[in-house]
Design a protein around this motif. Structure first.
Motif, PDB file in Angstrom:
ATOM      1  N   SER A 120       0.813  -1.218   0.000  1.00 40.19           N
ATOM      2  CA  SER A 120       0.000   0.000   0.000  1.00 40.19           C
ATOM      3  C   SER A 120       0.846   1.268   0.000  1.00 40.19           C
ATOM      4  CB  SER A 120      -0.895   0.022   1.241  1.00 40.19           C
ATOM      5  OG  SER A 120      -0.102   0.234   2.404  1.00 40.19           O
ATOM      6  N   GLY A 121       2.116   1.131   0.323  1.00 39.26           N
ATOM      7  CA  GLY A 121       2.983   2.304   0.422  1.00 39.26           C
ATOM      8  C   GLY A 121       3.013   2.915   1.814  1.00 39.26           C
ATOM      9  N   ALA A 122       2.424   2.234   2.795  1.00 40.59           N
ATOM     10  CA  ALA A 122       2.350   2.780   4.153  1.00 40.59           C
ATOM     11  C   ALA A 122       3.622   2.543   4.964  1.00 40.59           C
ATOM     12  CB  ALA A 122       1.156   2.184   4.887  1.00 40.59           C
ATOM     13  N   SER A 123       4.462   1.612   4.552  1.00 38.91           N
ATOM     14  CA  SER A 123       5.661   1.306   5.336  1.00 38.91           C
ATOM     15  C   SER A 123       6.867   2.101   4.834  1.00 38.91           C
ATOM     16  CB  SER A 123       5.971  -0.196   5.276  1.00 38.91           C
ATOM     17  OG  SER A 123       6.603  -0.537   4.058  1.00 38.91           O
ATOM     18  N   VAL A 124       7.969   1.962   5.539  1.00 37.20           N
ATOM     19  CA  VAL A 124       9.201   2.656   5.172  1.00 37.20           C
ATOM     20  C   VAL A 124      10.014   1.888   4.129  1.00 37.20           C
ATOM     21  CG1 VAL A 124       9.320   3.805   7.409  1.00 37.20           C
ATOM     22  CG2 VAL A 124      10.637   1.715   7.046  1.00 37.20           C
ATOM     23  N   ARG A 125       9.542   0.697   3.744  1.00 36.46           N
ATOM     24  CA  ARG A 125      10.255  -0.097   2.741  1.00 36.46           C
ATOM     25  C   ARG A 125      10.468   0.747   1.480  1.00 36.46           C
ATOM     26  NH1 ARG A 125       7.697  -5.675   0.975  1.00 36.46           N
ATOM     27  NH2 ARG A 125       8.511  -6.346   2.992  1.00 36.46           N
ATOM     28  N   GLY A 126      11.714   0.817   1.055  1.00 33.27           N
ATOM     29  CA  GLY A 126      12.038   1.586  -0.143  1.00 33.27           C
ATOM     30  C   GLY A 126      12.228   3.071   0.108  1.00 33.27           C
ATOM     31  N   GLY A 127      12.003   3.517   1.329  1.00 33.51           N
ATOM     32  CA  GLY A 127      12.136   4.944   1.614  1.00 33.51           C
ATOM     33  C   GLY A 127      13.017   5.269   2.794  1.00 33.51           C
ATOM     34  N   ALA A 128      13.499   4.227   3.484  1.00 29.51           N
ATOM     35  CA  ALA A 128      14.328   4.449   4.672  1.00 29.51           C
ATOM     36  C   ALA A 128      15.806   4.259   4.340  1.00 29.51           C
ATOM     37  CB  ALA A 128      13.926   3.484   5.781  1.00 29.51           C
ATOM     38  N   VAL A 129      16.614   5.042   5.016  1.00 26.09           N
ATOM     39  CA  VAL A 129      18.069   4.958   4.885  1.00 26.09           C
ATOM     40  C   VAL A 129      18.603   4.282   6.149  1.00 26.09           C
ATOM     41  CG1 VAL A 129      20.201   6.303   4.689  1.00 26.09           C
ATOM     42  CG2 VAL A 129      18.105   7.106   3.566  1.00 26.09           C
ATOM     43  N   PRO A 130      19.351   3.191   6.011  1.00 26.70           N
ATOM     44  CA  PRO A 130      19.923   2.565   7.208  1.00 26.70           C
ATOM     45  C   PRO A 130      20.834   3.537   7.961  1.00 26.70           C
ATOM     46  CG  PRO A 130      20.082   1.085   5.334  1.00 26.70           C
ATOM     47  CD  PRO A 130      19.645   2.428   4.796  1.00 26.70           C
ATOM     48  N   GLU A 131      20.737   3.526   9.260  1.00 26.11           N
ATOM     49  CA  GLU A 131      21.496   4.451  10.114  1.00 26.11           C
ATOM     50  C   GLU A 131      22.991   4.452   9.796  1.00 26.11           C
ATOM     51  OE1 GLU A 131      20.498   4.872  14.491  1.00 26.11           O
ATOM     52  OE2 GLU A 131      22.397   3.801  14.596  1.00 26.11           O
ATOM     53  N   ARG A 132      23.548   3.297   9.572  1.00 26.81           N
ATOM     54  CA  ARG A 132      24.994   3.202   9.330  1.00 26.81           C
ATOM     55  C   ARG A 132      25.410   3.758   7.971  1.00 26.81           C
ATOM     56  NH1 ARG A 132      26.983   0.496  13.743  1.00 26.81           N
ATOM     57  NH2 ARG A 132      25.595  -1.001  14.716  1.00 26.81           N
ATOM     58  N   GLN A 133      24.446   3.975   7.067  1.00 19.82           N
ATOM     59  CA  GLN A 133      24.754   4.556   5.752  1.00 19.82           C
ATOM     60  C   GLN A 133      24.519   6.059   5.713  1.00 19.82           C
ATOM     61  OE1 GLN A 133      22.600   2.437   2.719  1.00 19.82           O
ATOM     62  NE2 GLN A 133      23.438   0.467   3.352  1.00 19.82           N
ATOM     63  N   ALA A 134      23.803   6.574   6.693  1.00 17.78           N
ATOM     64  CA  ALA A 134      23.499   8.009   6.732  1.00 17.78           C
ATOM     65  C   ALA A 134      24.654   8.748   7.393  1.00 17.78           C
ATOM     66  CB  ALA A 134      22.216   8.242   7.512  1.00 17.78           C
ATOM     67  N   ARG A 135      24.880   9.945   6.955  1.00 15.26           N
ATOM     68  CA  ARG A 135      25.891  10.776   7.612  1.00 15.26           C
ATOM     69  C   ARG A 135      25.188  11.658   8.634  1.00 15.26           C
ATOM     70  NH1 ARG A 135      29.028  11.304   2.243  1.00 15.26           N
ATOM     71  NH2 ARG A 135      30.579   9.677   2.537  1.00 15.26           N
ATOM     72  N   ASP A 136      24.755  12.811   8.235  1.00 13.32           N
ATOM     73  CA  ASP A 136      24.060  13.732   9.130  1.00 13.32           C
ATOM     74  C   ASP A 136      22.552  13.542   9.012  1.00 13.32           C
ATOM     75  OD1 ASP A 136      26.418  14.945  10.052  1.00 13.32           O
ATOM     76  OD2 ASP A 136      26.469  16.286   8.310  1.00 13.32           O
ATOM     77  N   LEU A 137      21.878  13.422  10.156  1.00 16.59           N
ATOM     78  CA  LEU A 137      20.425  13.279  10.144  1.00 16.59           C
ATOM     79  C   LEU A 137      19.756  14.439   9.413  1.00 16.59           C
ATOM     80  CD1 LEU A 137      19.655  12.024  13.779  1.00 16.59           C
ATOM     81  CD2 LEU A 137      19.683  10.687  11.670  1.00 16.59           C
ATOM     82  N   GLU A 138      20.327  15.624   9.552  1.00 16.64           N
ATOM     83  CA  GLU A 138      19.764  16.815   8.927  1.00 16.64           C
ATOM     84  C   GLU A 138      19.705  16.699   7.403  1.00 16.64           C
ATOM     85  OE1 GLU A 138      22.164  16.823  11.232  1.00 16.64           O
ATOM     86  OE2 GLU A 138      21.278  17.885  12.930  1.00 16.64           O
TER      87      GLU A 138
END
Length: 171
Positions: A120-138
């Motif tokens: 349905s598109g309600a989950s974060v699947r395909g739209g979330a960035v794993p914490e260890r791959q992100a640099r700055d949250l901002e």
């Protein structure tokens, strides 16, 4: 076949068994995304960065029973906390039940299928960035995690006899 209403329509969060409580989680993963709060204004801002324990494909915690050992500030939801937390997504079943609302059509308890939250598109699947791959949250600020999911109408299956709740404006 029983015509009794489902438990989430007849019980408060406090009255639910542990199994009922746990089944309310639809597995969308939105609550497991990092949020930022402005120290001066208290404004809440969502990011697309997932907690390091969130499997961004299944949208499930990789170590749910021991999550607080790995992430000490992981919040254990209780009926009392649900009433006071302002960062639960508007489509969160705990929030909806606490507010006297029904569950959305894609919730596994309504659809009977754990995949509808994803299709349905309600989950974060395909739209979330794993914490260890992100640099700055901002760098990963987004509005959608804190908004009611608005999937394409084509994603809505015809579920015989099941009402399709409409999202509330401003949630």
């Amino acid at each position: 076949m029983s015509d009794a209403p489902p438990f989430w329509k007849t019980k408060t969060l406090k009255q639910m068994s542990r199994g009922e409580w746990e089944s309310l989680c639809d597995g969308c993963g939105r609550c497991c995304l990092h949020k930022l709060r402005d120290e001066e204004t208290e404004e809440l801002v969502w990011t697309t960065v997932a907690c390091r324990l969130l499997d961004t494909q299944s949208c499930q915690c990789k170590d749910y029973p021991n999550r607080r050992d790995h992430v000490p500030d992981c919040v254990k939801l209780t009926p009392k906390k649900v009433a006071t937390i302002d960062w639960l997504p508007p489509s969160c079943a705990y929030r909806l039940v606490a507010e006297g609302q029904d569950l959305p059509w894609w919730h596994p308890l309504v659809s009977g299928d754990a995949e509808t939250v994803h299709s349905s598109g309600a989950s974060v699947r395909g739209g979330a960035v794993p914490e260890r791959q992100a640099r700055d949250l901002e760098d990963h600020i987004a509005d959608w995690p804190g908004e009611w999911p608005s999937p394409p109408s084509a994603a809505r299956p015809r579920l015989a006899g099941l009402p399709v709740p409409t999202p509330r404006k401003g949630s």
